[in-house]
Scaffold this motif. Structure first.
Motif, PDB file in Angstrom:
ATOM      1  N   SER A  43      52.001  72.037  37.458  1.00 31.20           N
ATOM      2  CA  SER A  43      50.741  71.419  37.832  1.00 31.20           C
ATOM      3  C   SER A  43      50.097  70.835  36.588  1.00 31.20           C
ATOM      4  N   HIS A  44      49.582  69.606  36.704  1.00 29.96           N
ATOM      5  CA  HIS A  44      48.899  68.963  35.576  1.00 29.96           C
ATOM      6  C   HIS A  44      47.431  69.374  35.653  1.00 29.96           C
ATOM      7  N   ARG A  45      47.019  70.270  34.752  1.00 36.06           N
ATOM      8  CA  ARG A  45      45.667  70.823  34.857  1.00 36.06           C
ATOM      9  C   ARG A  45      45.134  71.189  33.477  1.00 36.06           C
ATOM     10  N   GLY A  46      43.924  70.706  33.178  1.00 35.54           N
ATOM     11  CA  GLY A  46      43.221  71.132  31.980  1.00 35.54           C
ATOM     12  C   GLY A  46      43.891  70.760  30.675  1.00 35.54           C
ATOM     13  N   VAL A  47      44.674  69.669  30.662  1.00 30.55           N
ATOM     14  CA  VAL A  47      45.411  69.298  29.457  1.00 30.55           C
ATOM     15  C   VAL A  47      44.527  68.564  28.456  1.00 30.55           C
ATOM     16  N   ASP A  48      43.559  67.813  28.935  1.00 24.41           N
ATOM     17  CA  ASP A  48      42.775  66.956  28.053  1.00 24.41           C
ATOM     18  C   ASP A  48      41.799  67.730  27.180  1.00 24.41           C
ATOM     19  N   SER A  49      41.370  68.888  27.610  1.00 26.63           N
ATOM     20  CA  SER A  49      40.271  69.569  26.931  1.00 26.63           C
ATOM     21  C   SER A  49      40.481  71.076  26.851  1.00 26.63           C
ATOM     22  N   GLU A  50      39.825  71.699  25.872  1.00 27.69           N
ATOM     23  CA  GLU A  50      39.682  73.141  25.845  1.00 27.69           C
ATOM     24  C   GLU A  50      38.535  73.506  26.782  1.00 27.69           C
ATOM     25  N   ALA A  51      38.729  74.512  27.600  1.00 21.01           N
ATOM     26  CA  ALA A  51      37.738  74.863  28.622  1.00 21.01           C
ATOM     27  C   ALA A  51      37.199  76.272  28.395  1.00 21.01           C
ATOM     28  N   TRP A  52      35.870  76.403  28.579  1.00 26.91           N
ATOM     29  CA  TRP A  52      35.200  77.677  28.338  1.00 26.91           C
ATOM     30  C   TRP A  52      34.195  77.973  29.443  1.00 26.91           C
ATOM     31  N   LEU A  53      34.075  79.233  29.784  1.00 29.87           N
ATOM     32  CA  LEU A  53      33.035  79.708  30.688  1.00 29.87           C
ATOM     33  C   LEU A  53      31.867  80.183  29.834  1.00 29.87           C
ATOM     34  N   VAL A  54      30.646  79.810  30.217  1.00 29.22           N
ATOM     35  CA  VAL A  54      29.487  80.062  29.360  1.00 29.22           C
ATOM     36  C   VAL A  54      28.375  80.757  30.150  1.00 29.22           C
ATOM     37  N   ALA A  55      27.839  81.801  29.567  1.00 31.21           N
ATOM     38  CA  ALA A  55      26.687  82.514  30.146  1.00 31.21           C
ATOM     39  C   ALA A  55      25.503  82.352  29.199  1.00 31.21           C
ATOM     40  N   VAL A  56      24.331  82.094  29.761  1.00 28.54           N
ATOM     41  CA  VAL A  56      23.110  81.914  28.962  1.00 28.54           C
ATOM     42  C   VAL A  56      22.045  82.867  29.492  1.00 28.54           C
ATOM     43  N   ASP A  57      21.685  83.822  28.654  1.00 27.68           N
ATOM     44  CA  ASP A  57      20.674  84.829  29.001  1.00 27.68           C
ATOM     45  C   ASP A  57      21.019  85.601  30.283  1.00 27.68           C
ATOM     46  N   GLN A  58      22.301  85.784  30.523  1.00 28.72           N
ATOM     47  CA  GLN A  58      22.744  86.603  31.652  1.00 28.72           C
ATOM     48  C   GLN A  58      24.192  86.996  31.414  1.00 28.72           C
ATOM     49  N   SER A  59      24.692  87.941  32.204  1.00 23.85           N
ATOM     50  CA  SER A  59      26.056  88.435  31.983  1.00 23.85           C
ATOM     51  C   SER A  59      27.123  87.569  32.634  1.00 23.85           C
ATOM     52  N   SER A  60      26.765  86.893  33.732  1.00 22.03           N
ATOM     53  CA  SER A  60      27.747  86.090  34.458  1.00 22.03           C
ATOM     54  C   SER A  60      27.703  84.631  33.992  1.00 22.03           C
ATOM     55  N   PRO A  61      28.861  83.988  33.839  1.00 20.37           N
ATOM     56  CA  PRO A  61      28.857  82.582  33.418  1.00 20.37           C
ATOM     57  C   PRO A  61      28.272  81.670  34.491  1.00 20.37           C
ATOM     58  N   ALA A  62      27.501  80.683  34.046  1.00 15.09           N
ATOM     59  CA  ALA A  62      26.898  79.709  34.957  1.00 15.09           C
ATOM     60  C   ALA A  62      27.213  78.280  34.550  1.00 15.09           C
ATOM     61  N   TYR A  63      27.947  78.143  33.419  1.00 12.16           N
ATOM     62  CA  TYR A  63      28.242  76.812  32.910  1.00 12.16           C
ATOM     63  C   TYR A  63      29.715  76.717  32.511  1.00 12.16           C
ATOM     64  N   PHE A  64      30.186  75.481  32.472  1.00 14.37           N
ATOM     65  CA  PHE A  64      31.568  75.187  32.105  1.00 14.37           C
ATOM     66  C   PHE A  64      31.532  74.218  30.925  1.00 14.37           C
ATOM     67  N   LEU A  65      32.123  74.609  29.824  1.00 14.29           N
ATOM     68  CA  LEU A  65      32.172  73.775  28.620  1.00 14.29           C
ATOM     69  C   LEU A  65      33.561  73.195  28.453  1.00 14.29           C
ATOM     70  N   LYS A  66      33.630  71.883  28.279  1.00 12.00           N
ATOM     71  CA  LYS A  66      34.921  71.255  27.963  1.00 12.00           C
ATOM     72  C   LYS A  66      34.796  70.532  26.636  1.00 12.00           C
ATOM     73  N   ILE A  67      35.780  70.743  25.785  1.00  7.40           N
ATOM     74  CA  ILE A  67      35.847  70.115  24.461  1.00  7.40           C
ATOM     75  C   ILE A  67      37.123  69.298  24.413  1.00  7.40           C
ATOM     76  N   VAL A  68      37.004  68.006  24.233  1.00 10.23           N
ATOM     77  CA  VAL A  68      38.167  67.128  24.279  1.00 10.23           C
ATOM     78  C   VAL A  68      39.127  67.466  23.137  1.00 10.23           C
TER      79      VAL A  68
END
Length: 321
Positions: A43-68
């Motif tokens: 499967s061609h998936r997530g090749v272009d970027s590094e991907a991260w799950l991000v939590a801000v002022d809480q324990s569960s992640p609510a954001y997705f960070l991609k870095i090319v």
């Protein structure tokens, strides 16, 4: 999940730099953890970027960070990606982009809840899913134009020039495939088309499905103003091995089945396979990421391109455009 200041790898350092660039999060407790790693095959998936799950002022992640990734920067305009994703999010087609960290080559998006999963090709063969995907893509087609326009033929020339400059060995029949796709470009240009803002991505992995069957599009790296039948053509090429299976989906898209539209979809699919084949060859040669099966992916896409160009009905398809 690590917090700011705990990075211990180069990838984590890059993630910290992107997250600390978000002015709205200054002084907040930020946690981050890697998302699924990129793969090219099966499967061609997530090749272009590094991907991260991000939590801000809480324990569960609510954001997705991609870095090319550094080897993809030449092909991705992050400002254009952010704009296109913002327009699509306003239409309810994709999670909202929240922050653009230009100096870190990164974008932060809202994260879909855990009940959402990445689609697979067999999911796209379900009529209810395909209808929703087409509805989302049509909604984007009706929006205001994106910043950039693009054709698959433009990208083929760009990639082939890069391949030559890098001294990448080519298959003996690459000249023949390039000639065949030039025929396709001439036929489509002569027939004419109206470019529309589009997701311009046919990969199943860039479609998300919720537990209750709702659908969202993700990854707007390829979003441009294109011929809508290019977008539909590469989607059908991902989902269905036979043209008979493509007809109902094309009827959903246009309201009735037209042979000329199917022929154009199939012609675009040939060009798209060549484009990604060239990309895979180039990445196999220049990318520092030796764990990604770029060459295997390239060989698969080029094989499918060859099969379509050798089909006895290929010339007839071009004449019917």
């Amino acid at each position: 999940m690590k917090t700011i200041g705990e990075a211990s790898t180069p990838a984590e350092v890059r993630a910290e730099a992107a997250l600390t660039a978000v002015a709205d999060w200054t002084g907040k407790q930020i946690g981050f953890a890697p998302a699924s790693p990129g793969i090219a095959s099966p499967s061609h998936r997530g090749v272009d970027s590094e991907a991260w799950l991000v939590a801000v002022d809480q324990s569960s992640p609510a954001y997705f960070l991609k870095i090319v990734n550094s080897d993809q920067k030449a092909f991705i305009d992050l400002e254009a990606v952010f704009e296109a994703a913002s327009i699509a999010a306003g239409l309810g087609c994709t999670p909202s982009p929240r922050h653009l960290a230009r100096d870190a080559d990164a974008i932060v998006f809202d994260l879909l809840p855990p009940v959402w999963k990445t689609a697979r090709m067999d999911d796209l063969r379900r009529a209810d899913v395909m209808e929703q995907v087409i509805a989302l893509k049509k909604a984007i087609h009706g929006s205001r134009p994106f910043a950039l326009s693009w054709t698959v033929f433009d990208r083929i020339r760009e990639l082939d020039d890069a391949r030559k400059a890098a001294g990448v060995d080519r298959p003996d029949d690459l000249w023949w495939m390039l000639d065949g796709v030039e025929e396709i470009e001439r036929a489509i240009t002569a027939a004419g088309y109206d470019a529309r803002p589009s997701h311009a991505d046919g990969l199943a992995s860039n479609i998300m499905i919720s537990q209750d069957g709702a659908v969202q599009l993700v990854d707007f790296d390829e979003a441009r103003n294109v011929d809508p039948l290019y977008e539909i053509g590469i989607l059908l090429n991902e989902a269905f091995p036979f043209e008979e299976e493509m007809r109902p989906a094309l009827e959903v898209f246009e309201g009735s089945f037209r042979q000329a539209s199917l022929d154009r979809c199939r012609a675009y699919a040939v060009a798209d396979d060549l484009m990604w084949g060239l990309w895979g060859m180039l990445m196999n040669s220049i990318s520092p990421r030796g764990d990604i099966e770029f060459l295997k992916y390239a060989q698969w896409r080029l094989l499918r391109c060859r099969m379509a160009l050798r089909h006895p009905g290929f010339e007839l398809k071009l004449r019917r455009l």
